[in-house]
Design a protein around this motif. Structure first.
Motif, mmCIF file in Angstrom:
data_model
loop_
_atom_site.group_PDB
_atom_site.id
_atom_site.type_symbol
_atom_site.label_atom_id
_atom_site.label_comp_id
_atom_site.label_asym_id
_atom_site.label_seq_id
_atom_site.Cartn_x
_atom_site.Cartn_y
_atom_site.Cartn_z
ATOM 1 N N ALA A 1 11.680 61.809 22.089
ATOM 2 C CA ALA A 1 11.974 60.539 22.648
ATOM 3 C C ALA A 1 11.636 61.242 24.161
ATOM 4 C CB ALA A 1 12.951 60.311 22.321
ATOM 5 N N SER A 2 11.805 59.872 24.971
ATOM 6 C CA SER A 2 12.049 60.576 26.758
ATOM 7 C C SER A 2 12.088 59.505 27.387
ATOM 8 C CB SER A 2 10.074 60.659 27.003
ATOM 9 O OG SER A 2 9.415 59.264 26.694
ATOM 10 N N GLY A 3 12.582 59.559 28.316
ATOM 11 C CA GLY A 3 12.417 58.205 29.362
ATOM 12 C C GLY A 3 13.914 57.962 28.832
ATOM 13 N N PHE A 4 14.639 56.583 29.351
ATOM 14 C CA PHE A 4 16.511 56.383 28.464
ATOM 15 C C PHE A 4 16.210 56.228 27.334
ATOM 16 C CE2 PHE A 4 15.720 52.662 31.927
ATOM 17 C CZ PHE A 4 16.300 53.951 33.032
ATOM 18 N N ALA A 5 15.127 56.273 26.714
ATOM 19 C CA ALA A 5 15.973 56.691 24.845
ATOM 20 C C ALA A 5 15.975 58.100 24.457
ATOM 21 C CB ALA A 5 14.264 56.347 24.069
ATOM 22 N N ALA A 6 15.593 58.722 25.183
ATOM 23 C CA ALA A 6 15.920 60.088 25.229
ATOM 24 C C ALA A 6 17.656 60.111 25.752
ATOM 25 C CB ALA A 6 15.291 61.609 25.480
ATOM 26 N N GLN A 7 17.391 60.067 27.201
ATOM 27 C CA GLN A 7 18.920 60.117 27.902
ATOM 28 C C GLN A 7 19.761 59.504 27.237
ATOM 29 O OE1 GLN A 7 18.688 60.240 32.416
ATOM 30 N NE2 GLN A 7 19.339 57.796 32.067
ATOM 31 N N ASP A 8 19.455 58.234 26.927
ATOM 32 C CA ASP A 8 20.799 57.769 25.988
ATOM 33 C C ASP A 8 21.467 58.208 24.570
ATOM 34 O OD1 ASP A 8 21.327 55.797 28.087
ATOM 35 O OD2 ASP A 8 19.687 54.246 27.113
ATOM 36 N N ALA A 9 20.183 58.809 24.111
ATOM 37 C CA ALA A 9 20.759 59.439 22.856
ATOM 38 C C ALA A 9 21.766 60.722 23.264
ATOM 39 C CB ALA A 9 19.889 60.089 22.108
ATOM 40 N N GLY A 10 21.935 61.109 24.419
ATOM 41 C CA GLY A 10 22.764 61.871 24.451
ATOM 42 C C GLY A 10 22.270 63.511 24.244
ATOM 43 N N GLY A 11 22.962 63.957 25.338
ATOM 44 C CA GLY A 11 22.181 65.905 24.890
ATOM 45 C C GLY A 11 21.262 66.138 26.657
ATOM 46 N N TYR A 12 20.058 67.389 25.837
ATOM 47 C CA TYR A 12 19.792 67.917 27.014
ATOM 48 C C TYR A 12 17.803 67.341 27.010
ATOM 49 C CZ TYR A 12 23.363 70.117 29.175
ATOM 50 O OH TYR A 12 24.787 70.338 29.986
ATOM 51 N N LYS A 13 17.194 67.396 27.950
ATOM 52 C CA LYS A 13 15.898 67.127 27.607
ATOM 53 C C LYS A 13 15.036 68.245 27.506
ATOM 54 C CE LYS A 13 15.413 62.144 30.065
ATOM 55 N NZ LYS A 13 14.961 61.842 30.836
ATOM 56 N N MET A 14 15.455 68.765 28.620
ATOM 57 C CA MET A 14 15.295 70.411 29.041
ATOM 58 C C MET A 14 15.188 71.130 27.890
ATOM 59 S SD MET A 14 12.870 69.548 31.557
ATOM 60 C CE MET A 14 12.379 71.232 31.919
ATOM 61 N N PRO A 15 14.677 71.895 28.074
ATOM 62 C CA PRO A 15 14.826 73.534 26.664
ATOM 63 C C PRO A 15 16.238 74.163 27.301
ATOM 64 C CG PRO A 15 12.477 73.439 27.380
ATOM 65 C CD PRO A 15 12.984 72.491 28.191
ATOM 66 N N PRO A 16 16.552 74.742 26.353
ATOM 67 C CA PRO A 16 18.478 75.327 26.692
ATOM 68 C C PRO A 16 17.901 76.637 27.721
ATOM 69 C CG PRO A 16 17.376 75.887 24.625
ATOM 70 C CD PRO A 16 16.390 74.580 24.790
ATOM 71 N N GLU A 17 16.954 77.688 27.476
ATOM 72 C CA GLU A 17 16.532 78.555 28.351
ATOM 73 C C GLU A 17 16.363 78.136 29.799
ATOM 74 O OE1 GLU A 17 12.551 77.831 26.002
ATOM 75 O OE2 GLU A 17 14.469 77.154 25.517
ATOM 76 N N TRP A 18 15.886 77.067 29.944
ATOM 77 C CA TRP A 18 15.846 76.169 31.018
ATOM 78 C C TRP A 18 17.184 75.580 31.720
ATOM 79 C CZ3 TRP A 18 16.642 71.887 33.947
ATOM 80 C CH2 TRP A 18 16.057 71.574 35.086
ATOM 81 N N VAL A 19 17.715 75.399 30.928
ATOM 82 C CA VAL A 19 18.930 74.762 30.904
ATOM 83 C C VAL A 19 20.162 76.088 31.847
ATOM 84 C CG1 VAL A 19 20.974 73.245 30.261
ATOM 85 C CG2 VAL A 19 19.253 72.202 30.216
ATOM 86 N N ASN A 20 19.895 76.909 31.400
ATOM 87 C CA ASN A 20 20.394 78.395 31.048
ATOM 88 C C ASN A 20 20.387 78.603 32.941
ATOM 89 O OD1 ASN A 20 22.660 78.423 29.696
ATOM 90 N ND2 ASN A 20 21.241 79.368 27.871
ATOM 91 N N MET A 21 18.645 79.187 32.626
ATOM 92 C CA MET A 21 18.572 79.020 34.201
ATOM 93 C C MET A 21 19.361 78.651 34.568
ATOM 94 S SD MET A 21 15.965 78.446 36.490
ATOM 95 C CE MET A 21 15.004 77.041 35.655
ATOM 96 N N VAL A 22 19.159 77.426 35.106
ATOM 97 C CA VAL A 22 19.112 76.252 36.447
ATOM 98 C C VAL A 22 21.368 76.788 36.665
ATOM 99 C CG1 VAL A 22 20.399 73.995 36.858
ATOM 100 C CG2 VAL A 22 17.882 74.363 35.979
ATOM 101 N N GLN A 23 21.917 77.230 35.651
ATOM 102 C CA GLN A 23 23.366 77.440 35.524
ATOM 103 C C GLN A 23 23.173 78.465 36.227
ATOM 104 O OE1 GLN A 23 24.790 74.548 32.185
ATOM 105 N NE2 GLN A 23 25.113 76.350 32.260
#
Length: 884
Positions: free
Chosen positions: A471-493
């Motif tokens: 899924a991408s765009g609104f379809a991914a976003q509206d389903a809930g959760g994170y689009k980017m991989p967890p290692e990337w999200v943790n890097m941002v944090q």
């Protein structure tokens, strides 16, 4: 290629001799010769250079290599620029990075000179600047300024050439010569351009490797109002235009040295100090495996530097994190970060980055917090805001989210592969530190990521789950959760939050994504740092009838007030609510004020024209109104990205905040607003301040057609008691609606941009909320804030609920400013907790019954407990003495 160019030091020296001996310009101490280290490979080139974009360049064996083909790739030189007068020469060796590429795509390599951005700062020049081009196309045409008078080279194959650009003043103008030499030093072509305006040759300089046609030079002194200035044309990735560069030289009296503009290798720091624990994060660039992998922290004691800690550099976030316990918080402490010896040139160097850990402001009657949101790069590096905030000298900085946007710095967004996506984010993140680093180096900073920081337009984290595969765009976003991989999200944090106090409950959420919600105690103010995105439910799966897209109900028959509060919908989630309730009750550490910090406020303060109100896609296209204008048919909207939804979760959060008489500061909504929450009756909650965006790409407004009840006398009709689109009761005190100013660029100044200042007075417990336009000058006595500000409230106003009964008046002797806690004995719940400012206090309660009163210093023997105290009318409540 590499062996051909570097096979002989004698060859290099002979070329240098030819270059300098051929110069007809006066030698200058400001001359530049790139001295890049051999046998080193890394993404980051060095402190003298800014690469656009970061992930498409590298340093390798003494050469600057463009590894990612695309439009407008360039490396800007930070430490030199062209002044107004004099002559100069510039030279570079270059060649195809991979000789097996075959026929090259259309493109060019060479220089841009006189590079200038829109906002008159070298950082603006480096990131968004335009300049006068001169170079060679991939089919062999030398050009200066454009292809009109270009010179073509027969049988051209640029495997190893040298370009030399010289400029000589002549009759108030400049004559330019661009010469090409082959690998043996033989001239293969030359082109002249005369009568060049000197304004084109004033500014920065950059190397360019671009898969695009040669752009026309920008108009002289052009003031662009669209905010898109700077190496933007054709910046998409792709193709095979990849070149290396070596031996960059600048020579002449027109060259001006600006060594102080070097950036790195320690780029910036963020720190917090809480409960005598210092946590500091040093942000580093993407260094190489051959470079030192640790950073040392030193503090100055008795005039001498002493090592306090050493930290490894995180391989993804490129951060070095320090945690020092038993910090002496009663005095200013100078610190420095030490990195090296580091190969930045021919000789290894040790680099230092210095700052001050301020003493906790226990001796100050007024503690000042500066708050920001929406750090888009129109206006970068925001020197106006920087100077204003520097003058106001806050004690703490709060960045509530969207420290970056996907488009910051140009070149779009790169989401994969992960390592490239990390570099893409880091370049954007570095702009944040480049702009505000000199504020952050010597005062505590709280930064919390919001949706754009993790490459979402909107984010419903849903407990950390992944968006659906494919899924991408609104379809991914509206389903809930994170689009980017967890290692990337943790890097941002890690880049944004690793310097915050330890999490209240460190257990990660789904996918192993970390959490950071915590309590920061500083100078007697207790800050609850919340995460109001990570746990929040996605509305689409819970509200199938609503036809949700991007958080908006497409079904116009759907009633958000009646149907949106879905059972099971989560805002802060149980463990974060537990934290918030415990935090509201904990007044230890001499706490005298409570403040909650989060991404956004718990209401939807926005309106749209009635016909457009099913989506906010129209927002960027709405006409900016003139002062005094008011739209005829705006109605409150129902954006489920706001924390007005879900209503039950919102009300739980409001109830928890008011138990601690807490002010709420947040951002995200792109609209400065000061409101008071309510759950059942207007004014029964605390106050909230949403700060305006630093740079506003989404200029929302609050202009309800129907005026509110009890509007503030003399203020616009958008003030007073309202229900937002979800039915949440709010009282609006002030809003920074976008208004036409006449200032340029209008996209910066007409969209109600700025920041917030909040002042907390220890003696009076008064709170002053200020909302500053970025064009204001607070150094002047007539400086104006946005209409309706400043707003002055008292700590007690943050639990505005009307009393139904009273407990006996407390009279305390032997202790000043004790903590008072009221517990309802019927259900065992804490009604509220407060450190009172005097020795007597009349507790109010909200229903008849018996209560337990705790008075004194929590967690110590200095606490009195009175049980089974009945609530009565105000005049019959009586008196209760607490003697210590």
């Amino acid at each position: 290629m590499k062996t051909r160019f570097f096979k002989s030091n004698a060859a290099i020296l002979s070329l240098l001799f030819l270059f300098f001996s051929s110069c007809s310009v006066q030698q200058s101490k400001n001359e530049f010769y790139s001295q890049l280290p051999q046998n080193v490979q890394r993404t980051w080139i060095g402190p003298e250079y800014w690469a656009n974009p970061l992930q498409d360049w590298q340093l390798k064996d003494g050469r600057i290599e463009c590894t990612g083909s695309g439009g407008g790739r360039n490396v800007y030189l930070l430490t030199r620029r062209l002044g107004k007068n004099g002559a100069f020469k510039m030279s570079i060796h270059l060649g195809i990075l991979n000789e097996n590429e075959g026929k090259l795509d259309e493109g060019w390599v060479g220089f841009k000179v006189g590079v200038r951005g829109q906002f008159h700062d070298y950082r603006s020049d480096a990131v968004r600047g335009e300049g006068y081009p001169a170079g060679i196309t991939t089919n062999g045409q030398l050009f200066i300024g454009g292809l009109k008078d270009s010179a073509e080279t027969a049988n051209f194959h640029p495997d190893d050439i040298r370009l030399e650009l010289s400029a000589q003043p002549a009759g108030g103008k400049y004559n330019l010569i661009l010469t090409g030499y082959d690998k043996d030093g033989k001239k293969f072509n030359e082109i002249n351009r005369n009568a060049v305006d000197p304004d084109r040759l004033t500014g920065g300089v950059a190397l360019v490797c671009s898969r695009e046609t040669v752009p026309a030079p920008p108009a002289i002194r052009q003031e662009i109002d669209d905010g898109n200035r700077g190496f933007r044309t054709g910046t998409k990735r792709g193709g095979n235009v990849r070149f290396w560069f070596a031996g960059w030289q600048l020579f002449g009296d027109k060259i001006k040295s600006e060594e102080e503009h070097a950036f790195g290798p320690v780029l910036f720091t963020q720190y917090t100090l809480s409960n005598q624990i210092l946590k500091l994060t040093a942000q580093m660039p993407p260094i190489g495996n051959q470079d030192p992998q640790t950073v040392r922290l030193e503090i100055k004691k008795n005039g001498k530097w002493q090592k306090t800690g050493e930290a490894k550099i995180d391989p993804l976030a490129r951060t070095a994190r320090f945690r020092i316990e038993n910090w002496k918080a009663g005095e200013d402490t100078e610190y420095r970060l030490v990195y090296g010896p580091f190969n930045a040139g021919k000789k290894p160097r040790t680099f230092y980055y210095a700052g001050t850990i301020r003493k906790e402001p226990w001796d100050k009657d007024e503690i000042v917090v500066a708050a920001f949101t929406g750090n888009n790069d129109l206006g970068f590096p925001n020197t106006d805001i920087f100077k204003q905030v520097e003058y106001q000298n806050p004690d703490l900085l709060f960045f509530s989210g969207d420290q970056i946007y996907e488009g910051v710095g140009g070149y779009g967004v790169q989401r994969k592969p992960v390592e490239k996506a990390i570099l893409d984010y880091l370049r954007k993140w570095y702009l944040y530190g480049w702009a505000y680093g000199n504020l952050m180096r010597d005062r505590p900073t709280v930064a919390i990521p919001d949706d754009h920081d993790v490459y979402h337009g909107n984010l419903w984290g849903a407990g950390g789950k992944a968006t659906p595969p494919g899924a991408s765009g609104f379809a991914a976003q509206d389903a809930g959760g994170y689009k980017m991989p967890p290692e990337w999200v943790n890097m941002v944090q890690r880049t944004q939050t690793s310097h915050l106090p330890d999490p209240y409950d460190p257990a990660p959420v789904k996918q192993g994504i970390g959490v950071y919600f915590c309590n920061l105690n500083y100078g007697g103010i207790s800050f609850a740092i919340l995460e109001d995105r990570k746990f929040k439910s996605a509305p689409k799966p819970l509200l199938p009838k609503a036809d949700i897209q991007n958080g908006w109900a497409g079904n116009r028959k759907f009633s958000a007030k009646k149907e949106a509060d879905a059972p099971g919908a989560v805002l802060l989630e149980v463990r974060q609510l537990n934290f918030l309730n415990r935090w509201a009750a904990d007044w230890s550490q001499k706490t005298w004020m409570k403040v909650a910090l989060s991404q956004t406020i718990f209401a939807n303060v926005a309106t749209l024209p009635r016909e457009e109100a099913a989506s906010d896609a129209i927002v960027p296209k709405l006409r900016i109104l003139k002062k005094g204008e008011y739209p005829p048919d705006d109605i409150p909207v129902t954006d489920m990205d706001s924390d007005g939804w879900p209503q039950t979760g919102r009300n739980k959060a409001v109830r928890a905040l008011r138990k601690g008489f807490a002010l709420h500061i947040a951002g995200d909504q792109h609209l400065g607003s000061a409101i008071q929450y309510a759950v059942n009756d207007w004014h029964d909650g605390g106050f909230a301040f949403c700060v305006p965006a630093i740079s506003n790409i989404w200029p929302r407004r609050w202009c309800p057609q129907k005026p509110g009840k009890n509007p503030l006398p003399g203020f616009p009709r958008y003030t007073g008691d309202f229900e937002d689109g979800f039915g949440n009761k709010i009282t609006v005190y002030a809003v920074s609606n976008p208004v036409y100013t006449g200032l340029k660029p209008s996209r910066l100044y007409d969209r109600a941009t700025g920041y917030g200042i909040v002042r907390f007075n220890r003696k009076t417990r008064n709170i002053v909320i200020e909302c500053w336009p970025r064009q204001a000058d607070p150094t002047q006595p007539n400086a104006e804030q946005y209409p309706g500000w400043p707003i002055k409230i008292n700590q007690m106003d943050n639990y505005g609920r009307q009393a139904k009964a009273y407990l006996p008046r407390l009279k305390v002797t032997g202790m000043t400013e004790p903590v008072v806690q009221i517990i309802d004995e019927k259900n065992g719940e804490i009604v509220y907790t407060l450190r009172i400012k005097r020795s007597n206090f009349q507790p109010k309660v909200f229903r008849p019954g018996e209560y337990t009163i705790k008075v004194g210093e929590p967690g110590s023997k200095q606490e009195k407990i009175f049980r089974h105290v009945p609530a009565k009318s105000h005049e019959n409540a009586g008196e209760l003495k607490a003697v210590f």
